[in-house]
Write a protein that holds these residues in place. Structure first.
Motif, PDB file in Angstrom:
ATOM      1  N   VAL A 190       5.828  16.313  -4.090  1.00 16.98           N
ATOM      2  CA  VAL A 190       5.484  15.252  -3.140  1.00 16.98           C
ATOM      3  C   VAL A 190       5.824  15.717  -1.734  1.00 16.98           C
ATOM      4  CG1 VAL A 190       6.061  12.924  -2.371  1.00 16.98           C
ATOM      5  CG2 VAL A 190       5.741  13.385  -4.808  1.00 16.98           C
ATOM      6  N   MET A 191       4.873  15.647  -0.812  1.00 15.37           N
ATOM      7  CA  MET A 191       5.083  16.116   0.553  1.00 15.37           C
ATOM      8  C   MET A 191       5.454  14.985   1.499  1.00 15.37           C
ATOM      9  SD  MET A 191       4.046  19.186  -0.177  1.00 15.37           S
ATOM     10  CE  MET A 191       4.079  19.931   1.442  1.00 15.37           C
ATOM     11  N   ASN A 192       4.809  13.855   1.287  1.00 16.58           N
ATOM     12  CA  ASN A 192       4.914  12.792   2.269  1.00 16.58           C
ATOM     13  C   ASN A 192       4.565  11.471   1.578  1.00 16.58           C
ATOM     14  OD1 ASN A 192       5.139  11.506   4.686  1.00 16.58           O
ATOM     15  ND2 ASN A 192       3.110  12.094   5.435  1.00 16.58           N
ATOM     16  N   VAL A 193       5.279  10.398   1.948  1.00 17.46           N
ATOM     17  CA  VAL A 193       4.977   9.091   1.363  1.00 17.46           C
ATOM     18  C   VAL A 193       4.869   8.064   2.486  1.00 17.46           C
ATOM     19  CG1 VAL A 193       5.800   7.240  -0.139  1.00 17.46           C
ATOM     20  CG2 VAL A 193       6.171   9.621  -0.797  1.00 17.46           C
ATOM     21  N   HIS A 194       3.862   7.253   2.425  1.00 15.76           N
ATOM     22  CA  HIS A 194       3.714   6.183   3.399  1.00 15.76           C
ATOM     23  C   HIS A 194       3.626   4.863   2.649  1.00 15.76           C
ATOM     24  CE1 HIS A 194       2.205   3.913   6.849  1.00 15.76           C
ATOM     25  NE2 HIS A 194       1.334   3.388   6.012  1.00 15.76           N
ATOM     26  N   MET A 195       4.429   3.885   3.087  1.00 12.37           N
ATOM     27  CA  MET A 195       4.405   2.586   2.411  1.00 12.37           C
ATOM     28  C   MET A 195       4.216   1.496   3.440  1.00 12.37           C
ATOM     29  SD  MET A 195       7.357   2.128  -0.338  1.00 12.37           S
ATOM     30  CE  MET A 195       7.288   2.938  -1.889  1.00 12.37           C
ATOM     31  N   GLU A 196       3.446   0.515   3.081  1.00  6.86           N
ATOM     32  CA  GLU A 196       3.235  -0.561   4.038  1.00  6.86           C
ATOM     33  C   GLU A 196       3.060  -1.892   3.323  1.00  6.86           C
ATOM     34  OE1 GLU A 196       0.365   0.360   6.991  1.00  6.86           O
ATOM     35  OE2 GLU A 196       1.024  -1.342   8.214  1.00  6.86           O
ATOM     36  N   ARG A 252      -4.194  13.644  -1.779  1.00 10.68           N
ATOM     37  CA  ARG A 252      -3.692  12.362  -1.285  1.00 10.68           C
ATOM     38  C   ARG A 252      -4.076  11.253  -2.255  1.00 10.68           C
ATOM     39  NH1 ARG A 252      -4.923  11.216   4.746  1.00 10.68           N
ATOM     40  NH2 ARG A 252      -3.134  12.608   4.923  1.00 10.68           N
ATOM     41  N   LEU A 253      -3.088  10.423  -2.566  1.00 12.46           N
ATOM     42  CA  LEU A 253      -3.338   9.274  -3.432  1.00 12.46           C
ATOM     43  C   LEU A 253      -3.123   8.008  -2.623  1.00 12.46           C
ATOM     44  CD1 LEU A 253      -3.514   7.709  -6.172  1.00 12.46           C
ATOM     45  CD2 LEU A 253      -1.018   7.858  -6.177  1.00 12.46           C
ATOM     46  N   HIS A 254      -4.007   7.052  -2.821  1.00 14.02           N
ATOM     47  CA  HIS A 254      -3.896   5.754  -2.175  1.00 14.02           C
ATOM     48  C   HIS A 254      -3.930   4.702  -3.271  1.00 14.02           C
ATOM     49  CE1 HIS A 254      -5.794   2.070  -0.738  1.00 14.02           C
ATOM     50  NE2 HIS A 254      -5.331   2.340   0.465  1.00 14.02           N
ATOM     51  N   ILE A 255      -3.013   3.748  -3.223  1.00 16.13           N
ATOM     52  CA  ILE A 255      -2.985   2.721  -4.272  1.00 16.13           C
ATOM     53  C   ILE A 255      -2.368   1.435  -3.715  1.00 16.13           C
ATOM     54  CG2 ILE A 255      -0.740   3.562  -5.180  1.00 16.13           C
ATOM     55  CD1 ILE A 255      -1.817   2.860  -8.017  1.00 16.13           C
ATOM     56  N   HIS A 256      -2.822   0.301  -4.224  1.00 19.79           N
ATOM     57  CA  HIS A 256      -2.198  -0.992  -3.906  1.00 19.79           C
ATOM     58  C   HIS A 256      -1.407  -1.460  -5.120  1.00 19.79           C
ATOM     59  CE1 HIS A 256      -5.426  -2.177  -0.663  1.00 19.79           C
ATOM     60  NE2 HIS A 256      -4.714  -1.121  -0.323  1.00 19.79           N
ATOM     61  N   GLU A 307       0.860  -1.179   0.000  1.00 18.24           N
ATOM     62  CA  GLU A 307       0.000   0.000   0.000  1.00 18.24           C
ATOM     63  C   GLU A 307       0.900   1.234   0.000  1.00 18.24           C
ATOM     64  OE1 GLU A 307      -3.742   0.961   2.613  1.00 18.24           O
ATOM     65  OE2 GLU A 307      -1.939   1.551   3.701  1.00 18.24           O
ATOM     66  N   VAL A 308       0.619   2.129  -0.928  1.00 15.36           N
ATOM     67  CA  VAL A 308       1.397   3.363  -0.976  1.00 15.36           C
ATOM     68  C   VAL A 308       0.420   4.539  -0.889  1.00 15.36           C
ATOM     69  CG1 VAL A 308       2.944   4.792  -2.381  1.00 15.36           C
ATOM     70  CG2 VAL A 308       3.212   2.305  -2.342  1.00 15.36           C
ATOM     71  N   VAL A 309       0.708   5.457   0.035  1.00 14.18           N
ATOM     72  CA  VAL A 309      -0.111   6.660   0.161  1.00 14.18           C
ATOM     73  C   VAL A 309       0.811   7.865  -0.050  1.00 14.18           C
ATOM     74  CG1 VAL A 309      -1.626   8.016   1.653  1.00 14.18           C
ATOM     75  CG2 VAL A 309      -1.672   5.519   1.778  1.00 14.18           C
ATOM     76  N   TYR A 369       7.462   1.937  -6.279  1.00 14.03           N
ATOM     77  CA  TYR A 369       7.998   3.313  -6.366  1.00 14.03           C
ATOM     78  C   TYR A 369       7.418   4.102  -7.539  1.00 14.03           C
ATOM     79  CZ  TYR A 369      11.189   1.407  -2.930  1.00 14.03           C
ATOM     80  OH  TYR A 369      11.687   0.817  -1.807  1.00 14.03           O
ATOM     81  N   GLN A 370       6.731   3.376  -8.434  1.00 13.20           N
ATOM     82  CA  GLN A 370       6.228   4.035  -9.651  1.00 13.20           C
ATOM     83  C   GLN A 370       5.271   5.207  -9.380  1.00 13.20           C
ATOM     84  OE1 GLN A 370       4.636   1.399 -12.608  1.00 13.20           O
ATOM     85  NE2 GLN A 370       6.540   0.233 -12.799  1.00 13.20           N
ATOM     86  N   PRO A 371       4.283   5.045  -8.473  1.00  7.30           N
ATOM     87  CA  PRO A 371       3.364   6.176  -8.279  1.00  7.30           C
ATOM     88  C   PRO A 371       4.071   7.415  -7.729  1.00  7.30           C
ATOM     89  CG  PRO A 371       2.809   4.357  -6.790  1.00  7.30           C
ATOM     90  CD  PRO A 371       3.844   3.849  -7.719  1.00  7.30           C
ATOM     91  N   ILE A 372       5.147   7.213  -6.974  1.00 13.96           N
ATOM     92  CA  ILE A 372       5.862   8.365  -6.414  1.00 13.96           C
ATOM     93  C   ILE A 372       6.536   9.145  -7.547  1.00 13.96           C
ATOM     94  CG2 ILE A 372       7.584   9.084  -4.707  1.00 13.96           C
ATOM     95  CD1 ILE A 372       7.153   6.197  -3.479  1.00 13.96           C
ATOM     96  N   GLU A 373       7.177   8.384  -8.436  1.00 14.79           N
ATOM     97  CA  GLU A 373       7.832   9.041  -9.578  1.00 14.79           C
ATOM     98  C   GLU A 373       6.793   9.734 -10.464  1.00 14.79           C
ATOM     99  OE1 GLU A 373      10.065   5.907 -11.420  1.00 14.79           O
ATOM    100  OE2 GLU A 373      11.330   5.677  -9.639  1.00 14.79           O
TER     101      GLU A 373
END
Lengths: 281, 565
Positions: free
Chosen positions: B308-314, B285-289, B248-250, B296-300
């Motif tokens: 980009v302000m903040n990234v959360h990965m789980e 805010r974007l949320h994606i699985h 999960e990437v937010v 890392y693709q959605p961040i790029e």
């Protein structure tokens, strides 16, 4: 004139005054909490039993008394008897009938004796026992008492709504309670005992639907000759059920019985039910 | 459009053979695929589970899958196989109705090697009639109305043209007009300010076919209703983990310029699933699985669009495992308990099949004697084929099916009919009804009598749901704000606001809880056991004589499913 004497065990739930009136010998069963052993109704009251059931982590177990206790009870019954009938719950639920027969052998008596399966427990067994004692007092012989038992077995129904499946499951005596039902959600099983078989008559989720179910099933039994309401430490539920029964054309319940700890151990507290005796057709 | 005789695209198509029909279906499928999110957004309730577009898409995929390898030129044969594929893959009410339309369509075309505008009209009429007959109580203002109008338009067109492109053009125009009319025919649509999703989906399928005949692009999506959530709502109800989508990437970001949402979503859909996008003040805010290799693709991708302000990965799998461990203990289950297994029945006995929207609910159903659980619910309706597979896998020919969702009832009924067994659908509209109905399940009873008893029990329970609103709307006189908590009692919106306690309290009151005895709180995948316990305490405080039980449901999107008995 000598008559047949009637003996039973404490799973019958016959109140002491009735037992005395009809000269019925009642052999107490054992209730064990851990290593502490009590005699049902002798040194363990129902109130005390249900208090312990609710508060003690350790679940009670039950046991038939040893043959010697039965032998003592039979010896008390022998004077003035022309024979003895010993009435007990179905064999697949308890060893009582077998142990009773062993006890009889210890007496060395040559009088006619029958250890019989009444096909019932609690006041189902109790009602049948009283009817046989009454007929015996009126002079019925062994053969006609056995016929009377066969007839009564077909007329006596016991039904109860339990508050949980858990105790029944632990007791291991009922196949359908061994499954997963009631493990995740609260369900109240309805059990129906008739001619020795314990049937699952369905499940409900709430007390009010359980009460309705009991009322409907009672109403569907047709003309009744007798009615007893049963509970396990839930007198207030009996009041509720009785109020619901009032509009129906049923016999006035003769007794409200807080059922024997032997039964309470296997079904748990909060159970509500009835014993109904259908009128002879 | 038999190519040897007519130009395949453009003005001249007169007849259509099997190969052409397959291509038309492919085009309808592609166009619906491009636009199904817009159909999903047309949800009467502002809850994050609109799925009509997805259901119709999956139904169409199954239809196409049946003929993908079939090169028959006989249109009757291809139509039959398409209908069969649709029927087997049908999901959701609209999917089932589409499959019925295909069924009637194919029945009429069976003897023909190819069809023209006149036969097309006959087949469309038969499709519409079959769809109407397939539902117990046809409701106007739905896909049924659109299908009927399409048939009428085809009949009128056939009187003046033999050209299929012209005929289809008239049909599509009429479909769009019919879709626009749906809110006038159906009050719930007018109240929610949307058109009927199923009707829209059906119109899109035909429009895709027309675009193909005209040689127009099937790539561009409609400038449609991609609706951003409130930023707080993003990710709140996205706990299902799709196979292979373990991460999960937010991403919180500030876009450099206004986002072109269809393009934005389109790009993200090439990367992952469970996409949610929310807008707040000064922040998006974007949320994606995604799969591990793509994480890392959605961040790029977003770095190219703004800051980009903040990234959360789980790692979701790890997270789910940890939560499940916690839950086992919270349920008070002894680790010594054997895992619940499917209850097998003997031939001649009655078996129950239940659709369950969460693993916890599946366990509850198994504990109540269900023989087969089909995963699915509001978010992902199971197909007719999945339900039928469950029915046919049983050793008995007597079966009752509990859909437990109003959008699955039709698929369950179709599955029962097609199974060839004595199978009956108990039309349970939610999980509490399913649970209640199961109390009357007696494997040794008579199917019809048991079904009747189950249906009667289902009607007695009162149910509620607590979820998050996904858009602003006024329903039943209640102002619903995007991102707010939303309470439904027996399927009706009853309360909305920022405070879950207040919404819960209103919902319980509307459910008639004061007259009930036992309340069950099934908490969802996104809710912690401690939160559920806290809620239960609150309820006991409000209703002191009520017995409250807390059960892990594991359903997505819904914080709580509630039953009051």
């Amino acid at each position: 004139m000598n008559s047949i004497h009637i003996v039973t065990d404490s799973t019958c739930d016959i109140p002491p005054d009735l037992a005395e009136r009809w000269n019925i010998q009642i052999v107490p069963c054992y209730v064990n909490f851990g290593t502490q052993s009590f005699l049902d109704g002798v040194n363990l009251s129902r109130e005390e039993f249900y208090r312990r059931l609710a508060t003690q982590a350790e679940q009670p177990t039950t046991a038939a008394p040893p043959p010697g206790i039965f032998a003592d009870a039979y010896r008390l019954a022998l004077p003035g008897a022309s024979g003895v009938i010993s009435l007990h719950p179905p064999d697949h639920l308890s060893a009582l009938r077998q142990v009773a027969a062993n006890g009889w052998e210890l007496t060395g008596s040559t009088l006619p004796y029958r250890a019989l399966d009444a096909g019932q427990i609690s006041m189902g067994l109790g009602w049948i026992t009283i009817e046989l004692a009454r007929a015996a007092a009126a002079g019925a012989d062994m053969h006609s008492l056995e016929n009377l038992l066969a007839q009564l077995r077909r007329r006596v129904h016991l039904e109860a709504a339990l508050s949980t499946v858990e105790y029944l499951r632990r007791s291991g005596r009922v196949g359908w309670a061994r499954g997963a039902i009631g493990r995740l959600l609260r369900v109240r099983p309805i059990l129906h005992i008739y001619q020795g078989e314990i049937q699952n008559a369905g499940f409900t989720r709430t007390q009010s639907s359980a009460n309705q179910r009991l009322r409907d099933d009672l109403n569907n039994l047709g003309q009744l000759e007798g009615l007893v309401l049963l509970h396990t430490d839930a007198a207030e539920l009996v009041g509720q059920l009785q109020t619901m029964l009032e509009p129906l054309n049923l016999p006035e319940p003769t007794l409200h019985i807080n059922a024997t700890p032997i039964l309470g151990s296997h079904v748990g507290p909060g159970a509500l039910g009835f014993v109904a005796i259908q009128a002879a057709s | 459009m038999t190519e040897s005789r007519h130009t395949s695209r453009g003005q001249g198509s007169v007849t259509c053979d099997g190969k052409s029909l397959k291509r038309l279906l492919e085009a309808g499928l592609a166009w619906l695929d491009r636009n199904h999110q817009a159909v999903n957004a047309l949800n009467v309730f502002p809850v994050p589970d609109g799925d009509t577009g997805t259901n119709m898409l999956l139904t169409l995929r199954s239809a196409y899958g049946e003929v993908a390898e079939d090169d028959s030129v006989h249109v009757g044969r291809i139509a039959q196989r398409i209908a069969h594929g649709a029927l087997m893959g049908a999901r959701g009410n609209s999917g089932v109705i589409v499959s019925q339309i295909f069924r009637g369509f194919a029945r009429k075309l069976e003897p023909f090697p190819e069809f023209d505008a006149r036969q097309f009209a006959l087949a469309m009429r038969e499709g519409s009639d079959t769809a109407y007959k397939g539902v117990v109580k046809p409701v106007e203002g739905t896909i049924l109305t659109v299908a009927r109008q399409a048939a009428e338009a085809a009949e009128i067109a056939a009187q003046s043209t033999t050209n299929l492109t012209d005929a289809l053009s008239q049909v599509v125009n009429r479909c769009h007009a019919a879709v626009a009319e749906t809110p006038r025919l159906l009050k719930v649509l007018a109240d929610a300010g949307v058109v009927d999703a199923g009707g829209q989906g059906f119109a899109l399928i035909l429009e895709g076919m027309l675009r193909f005949l005209r040689g127009e692009s099937l790539e561009a999506a409609l400038p449609a209703a991609y609706q951003p959530l409130s930023i707080e709502a993003v990710g709140a109800a996205m706990q299902t983990v799709e196979p292979g989508q373990d991460w999960e990437v937010v991403v919180d970001f500030r876009p450099g310029q206004a986002l072109d949402l269809p393009v934005f979503y389109g790009q993200l859909e090439t990367m992952g699933t469970s996409i949610q996008y929310g807008e707040g003040e000064n922040l998006c805010r974007l949320h994606i699985h995604l799969g591990k290799e793509k994480r890392y693709q959605p961040i790029e991708f977003i770095e190219a669009l703004g800051t980009v302000m903040n990234v959360h990965m789980e790692n979701l799998l790890d997270q789910v495992e940890r939560q499940q461990k916690g839950r086992g203990a919270a349920l008070g289950q002894s680790p010594l308990l054997p895992p619940l297994v499917q209850n097998e029945v003997r031939p001649g006995q009655i078996a129950a099949v239940a659709i369950a929207p969460g693993e916890g609910i599946a366990q509850v159903f198994l504990s109540l004697g269900v023989s087969r659980v089909v995963p699915g619910g509001q978010t992902m309706n199971p197909s007719t084929e999945q339900i039928m597979a469950a029915i046919t896998s049983l050793d008995t020919d007597r079966v009752v099916v509990l859909p437990n969702n109003k959008n699955i009832i039709l698929a369950a009924r179709t599955a029962c009919e097609m199974s060839g067994k004595h199978a009956r659908t108990i039309p349970t509209r939610n999980v509490p009804q399913g649970v209640s109905a199961l109390l009357a399940l007696d494997p040794d009873g008579d199917v019809d009598a048991i079904a009747e008893a189950m249906e009667a029990l289902a009607a007695e329970v009162s149910s509620g749901e607590i979820t998050t609103a996904t858009r602003e709307v006024e329903l039943n006189g209640i102002q619903v704000k995007n991102g707010h908590i939303l309470g439904l009692a027996n399927g009706r919106v009853t309360s909305s606001g920022p405070d879950i306690c207040q919404v819960l309290r209103d919902t319980l009151s509307e459910m008639g809880t004061q007259d009930r005895e036992l309340l069950t709180l099934y908490y969802g995948a996104g809710t912690l056991p401690e939160q559920a316990e806290e809620m239960a305490e609150q309820i006991r405080h409000w209703y002191p004589s009520l017995e409250v039980e807390v059960v892990y449901g594991g359903q997505p999107h819904y914080f709580y499913i509630i039953s009051a008995e």
